[in-house]
Design an enzyme around this catalytic site. Sequence first.
Site, PDB file in Angstrom:
ATOM      1  N   PRO A   2      -9.860 -33.452 -38.944  1.00 13.85           N
ATOM      2  CA  PRO A   2      -9.254 -34.526 -38.152  1.00 13.85           C
ATOM      3  C   PRO A   2      -8.860 -34.073 -36.750  1.00 13.85           C
ATOM      4  O   PRO A   2      -8.143 -33.090 -36.592  1.00 13.85           O
ATOM      5  CB  PRO A   2      -8.007 -34.900 -38.959  1.00 13.85           C
ATOM      6  CG  PRO A   2      -8.180 -34.269 -40.300  1.00 13.85           C
ATOM      7  CD  PRO A   2      -9.043 -33.086 -40.098  1.00 13.85           C
ATOM      8  N   GLU A   3      -9.355 -34.760 -35.761  1.00 15.97           N
ATOM      9  CA  GLU A   3      -8.935 -34.569 -34.375  1.00 15.97           C
ATOM     10  C   GLU A   3      -8.262 -35.873 -33.933  1.00 15.97           C
ATOM     11  O   GLU A   3      -7.963 -36.714 -34.768  1.00 15.97           O
ATOM     12  CB  GLU A   3     -10.143 -34.199 -33.503  1.00 15.97           C
ATOM     13  CG  GLU A   3     -10.847 -32.942 -33.995  1.00 15.97           C
ATOM     14  CD  GLU A   3     -12.061 -32.555 -33.172  1.00 15.97           C
ATOM     15  OE1 GLU A   3     -12.084 -32.815 -31.964  1.00 15.97           O
ATOM     16  OE2 GLU A   3     -12.996 -31.980 -33.750  1.00 15.97           O
ATOM     17  N   LYS A  53      -3.001 -33.980 -32.283  1.00  7.98           N
ATOM     18  CA  LYS A  53      -3.441 -34.130 -33.673  1.00  7.98           C
ATOM     19  C   LYS A  53      -2.260 -34.209 -34.637  1.00  7.98           C
ATOM     20  O   LYS A  53      -2.460 -34.178 -35.854  1.00  7.98           O
ATOM     21  CB  LYS A  53      -4.326 -32.944 -34.060  1.00  7.98           C
ATOM     22  CG  LYS A  53      -5.500 -32.716 -33.118  1.00  7.98           C
ATOM     23  CD  LYS A  53      -6.261 -31.473 -33.544  1.00  7.98           C
ATOM     24  CE  LYS A  53      -7.079 -30.918 -32.404  1.00  7.98           C
ATOM     25  NZ  LYS A  53      -7.684 -29.623 -32.734  1.00  7.98           N
ATOM     26  N   ARG A 263     -15.255 -19.787 -33.026  1.00  8.93           N
ATOM     27  CA  ARG A 263     -15.656 -21.146 -33.325  1.00  8.93           C
ATOM     28  C   ARG A 263     -17.056 -21.393 -32.792  1.00  8.93           C
ATOM     29  O   ARG A 263     -17.405 -20.908 -31.713  1.00  8.93           O
ATOM     30  CB  ARG A 263     -14.697 -22.168 -32.716  1.00  8.93           C
ATOM     31  CG  ARG A 263     -13.502 -22.453 -33.593  1.00  8.93           C
ATOM     32  CD  ARG A 263     -12.220 -22.278 -32.839  1.00  8.93           C
ATOM     33  NE  ARG A 263     -11.063 -22.570 -33.668  1.00  8.93           N
ATOM     34  CZ  ARG A 263     -10.344 -21.632 -34.294  1.00  8.93           C
ATOM     35  NH1 ARG A 263     -10.711 -20.370 -34.253  1.00  8.93           N
ATOM     36  NH2 ARG A 263      -9.280 -21.962 -34.975  1.00  8.93           N
TER      37      ARG A 263
END
Length: 274
Positions: A2-3, A53, A263
């Site tokens: 979730p962003e 967030k 990432r």
Amino acid sequence: MPELPEVETIRRQLGPELIGRRVVEAGSHPSAKFTPARDATGVEFTEDGRRGKFLIFGLDDGRELIIHLGMTGRLAIRSSGRDPSVEEDPDDAYLRAWWLLDDRRLLTYHDVRRFGRIRVVSAGDYSSIPTLHTAGPEPFDETFDSEQFWQRLARSRRPIKVQLLSQRPVAGVGNIYADEALWLAKINPKATRIGKGRAADLLDAIRVVLGRGIENGGTTLRDYRDAEGRSGDNQNALEAYGRVGRPCRRCSNALRSTVIDNRVATWCPHCQRR
DNA sequence: GTACGGCCCTGTTAGC
DNA sequence: TGCTAACAGGGCCGTA
């Protein structure tokens, strides 16, 4: 994962259900990440909000319930409360926190990987939550302009993508939307300095991709579900993230991926030159 | 203050 | 087929 668009979708769904409701009982998984959920016992929800967030629910005792969904967190409201006659949720092995409401419904927090966290703090005091405390402006804040964005980016010489993920230049951008915004603005994720014009392009791009994400109900690659259990549709609108090796939709060159700060970044080597 | 590495977690996937 | 290792990654913390 979730962003901002996913968290905003959930906030919009949960807010009307929770405001005015009182928590009569609460429980949690023993991990310190989730035990603060129990501190929200006996309070009434007065407000629903979001910063980046983080979901922020105002409580009637001057505190706030803060929930970060991490990678796999899901919030939902069960109409049946804890009625034992109702069939158990198959995901209950991953139930990390719950709040029994005064209308016998149950607000549940599931999180398979336990990357999320829950806190109850005095309203506005985020000193114990570093990322929230130092978070940059909301991307849709009308008083936040590209000049401020550029100045915030200029504070660090780390790669631009690392900066976006830090939440400091602007709040709410995670790995997916960072790749999307950088692709849209034609900026290489490893760029360490960008000019004012490109910063303006990037801020515009961030607003476009996040706005589109909200319109599409979020991005579901695997785990994300909204508060009503539905998948989002934004995965069908992604231009860069998850498309490594496939042709760039602008120039047809194959997209590449590289690891930046642990990432994966996906970008177009032709459109997003350094 | 900034940079950076390691850690937390567990389901899924790749490789043998 | 079954096992093992690698991978995914947001935020936090310790160290330099």
